[in-house]
Scaffold this motif. Structure first.
Motif, PDB file in Angstrom:
ATOM      1  N   LEU A   1       0.729  -1.352   0.081  1.00  0.00           N
ATOM      2  CA  LEU A   1       0.260  -0.271  -0.148  1.00  0.00           C
ATOM      3  C   LEU A   1       0.826   1.452   0.473  1.00  0.00           C
ATOM      4  CD1 LEU A   1      -2.519  -1.164   2.388  1.00  0.00           C
ATOM      5  CD2 LEU A   1      -2.823  -2.057   0.267  1.00  0.00           C
TER       6      LEU A   1
ATOM      7  N   ALA B   1      -6.455   0.647  -4.349  1.00  0.00           N
ATOM      8  CA  ALA B   1      -6.693  -1.092  -3.408  1.00  0.00           C
ATOM      9  C   ALA B   1      -8.415  -0.411  -2.516  1.00  0.00           C
ATOM     10  CB  ALA B   1      -5.962  -1.236  -2.529  1.00  0.00           C
TER      11      ALA B   1
ATOM     12  N   LEU C   1      -7.953  -0.349   5.738  1.00  0.00           N
ATOM     13  CA  LEU C   1      -8.624   0.534   4.420  1.00  0.00           C
ATOM     14  C   LEU C   1      -9.582   1.449   4.434  1.00  0.00           C
ATOM     15  CD1 LEU C   1      -8.154  -2.463   0.828  1.00  0.00           C
ATOM     16  CD2 LEU C   1      -6.720   0.088   1.850  1.00  0.00           C
TER      17      LEU C   1
ATOM     18  N   ALA D   1      -1.609   1.234  -4.640  1.00  0.00           N
ATOM     19  CA  ALA D   1      -1.503   0.094  -4.386  1.00  0.00           C
ATOM     20  C   ALA D   1      -0.789  -0.785  -5.355  1.00  0.00           C
ATOM     21  CB  ALA D   1      -2.473  -0.990  -3.276  1.00  0.00           C
TER      22      ALA D   1
END
Length: 383
Positions: free
Chosen positions: A9, A30, A122, A130
């Protein structure tokens, strides 16, 4: 599964697992999807273009991959992250495993990830850039983070041109043709024209660069704005075409990205959501009736507005017709003086619940009303 793999990430957090599907690298945004079923429809939905999808359901791939449920001509995601992939698929329609489908189409996946921890991260930090890496693409962590940071963000991403059809095509009506619809493909799913065709609609699926002259040449009874990927702030061409359609009072129905395009055409702004809505269990309230529908959604951007708000547009008054009770996100719009409405969710239900299938019936009614001038309201108040 074969060898180590990582999800990296942009904030430096790294989740480690095993290679799943193809090996290599994939860069994108992501996001997490909450559906417990429908992974094939999710993976082939053009709205997921350039996104790395994390499945919240722990077991994925149990029913394998079939030849009937694709929603586009290919898997669209930039990467795939799961916890516990099925070792052996079991379904009478299955033709191959999910892992084989990913490998065949060059989609890099990571399995064995603690997806619960990842989704919580998240939810707290928001969707972010990501990368998924395996095989020869693996490198020291710091180098992989730098690769992710060098990739473009989703905000400002102009992606619908990458998924639109290159040539027009027609999905014929089932039975007697009642209407002809021009459908602007900014990421359309296969089931949408099928849903319209089942209602006697001949659907002309058109490239995103279609002009108003080409629309007029078709002489359609209605105009459809499809779902699609990317930032709606970049969709100036489709927004201008939508304005021209509204000027000509052609009945209009939009979904998902199409809702954002209509919103912009009506003068509303759009914004990037923190982590978006992605799944098949998201509630939506219709304010005129108080009805709550459980819906299928995939969007990371939304139209500005509040529940029940009425506002002025270049085409007369309009209102916010639907919102999400979870966070107040605008889920539907309606013009009150021209025949146009849209929703932020996916009534074609591929995959997903069928609560919103009646919206296609409303579009048919709108086109039917369009043949009698002055009857363009969708609510009971204006019927």
């Amino acid at each position: 599964m074969n060898g180590p793999a990582v999800l990296v990430l942009e904030d430096g957090r790294i989740f480690r697992g095993e290679a799943y599907g193809a090996t290599g690298a994939g860069l994108g945004e992501a996001v997490f999807a909450t559906g417990m079923t429908g992974y094939q429809e999710t993976l082939t939905d053009p709205s997921y273009h350039r996104q790395i999808v994390v499945q919240t359901a722990p077991q994925i791939g149990n029913t394998g991959w079939n030849d009937e449920d694709d929603e586009s001509s290919a898997i669209q995601v930039a990467g795939y992250v799961v916890r516990d992939p099925a070792r052996t698929p079991s379904n009478w329609r299955s033709r191959r495993s999910l892992g084989d489908a990913l490998a065949d189409q060059g989609v890099v996946g990571v399995a064995g990830v603690d997806t619960r921890a990842l989704v919580r991260h998240l939810r707290e930090r928001g969707a972010m850039r990501a990368g998924v890496f395996s095989g020869d693409a693996l490198a020291p962590d710091a180098e992989l983070v730098e690769r992710v940071l060098a990739s473009p963000p989703m905000e400002g991403a102009d992606l619908y041109g990458a998924v639109t059809t290159r040539e027009p095509y027609v999905v014929p009506a089932e039975g007697i043709r009642r209407f002809r619809v021009a459908a602007l493909d900014v990421g359309i799913k296969f089931n949408t024209p099928r849903m319209l065709a089942a209602r006697g609609v001949e659907v002309h699926v058109l490239p995103a660069g279609t002009t108003i002259a080409q629309i007029e040449e078709l002489a359609p009874d209605g105009f459809f704005l499809s779902n699609g990927p990317g930032d709606p702030a970049t969709a100036d061409g489709p927004v201008e075409l939508t304005r021209q359609v509204l000027e000509r009072r052609i009945p209009l129905f939009g979904i998902c990205f199409g809702n954002q395009i209509l919103g912009r055409a009506l003068g509303r702004g759009t914004y990037k959501m923190r982590y978006g809505h992605r799944g098949i269990n998201i509630p939506v309230v219709e304010h005129a009736t108080g009805r709550v529908a459980i819906t299928s959604q995939n969007h990371g951007f939304a139209v500005e507005g509040e529940a029940g708000e009425r506002f002025d547009t270049p085409f007369g008054a309009a209102e916010i017709t639907h919102t999400c009770p979870n966070d107040g996100t605008v889920e539907g719009l309606q013009a009150l003086e021209v025949p146009a409405f849209s929703v932020q969710y996916h009534p074609e239900a591929a995959a997903g619940p069928h609560d919103a299938a009646d919206l296609f019936d409303r579009f048919v009614e709108l086109m039917d009303d369009g043949r009698a001038p002055g009857r363009h309201r969708l609510t009971e108040e204006g019927a």
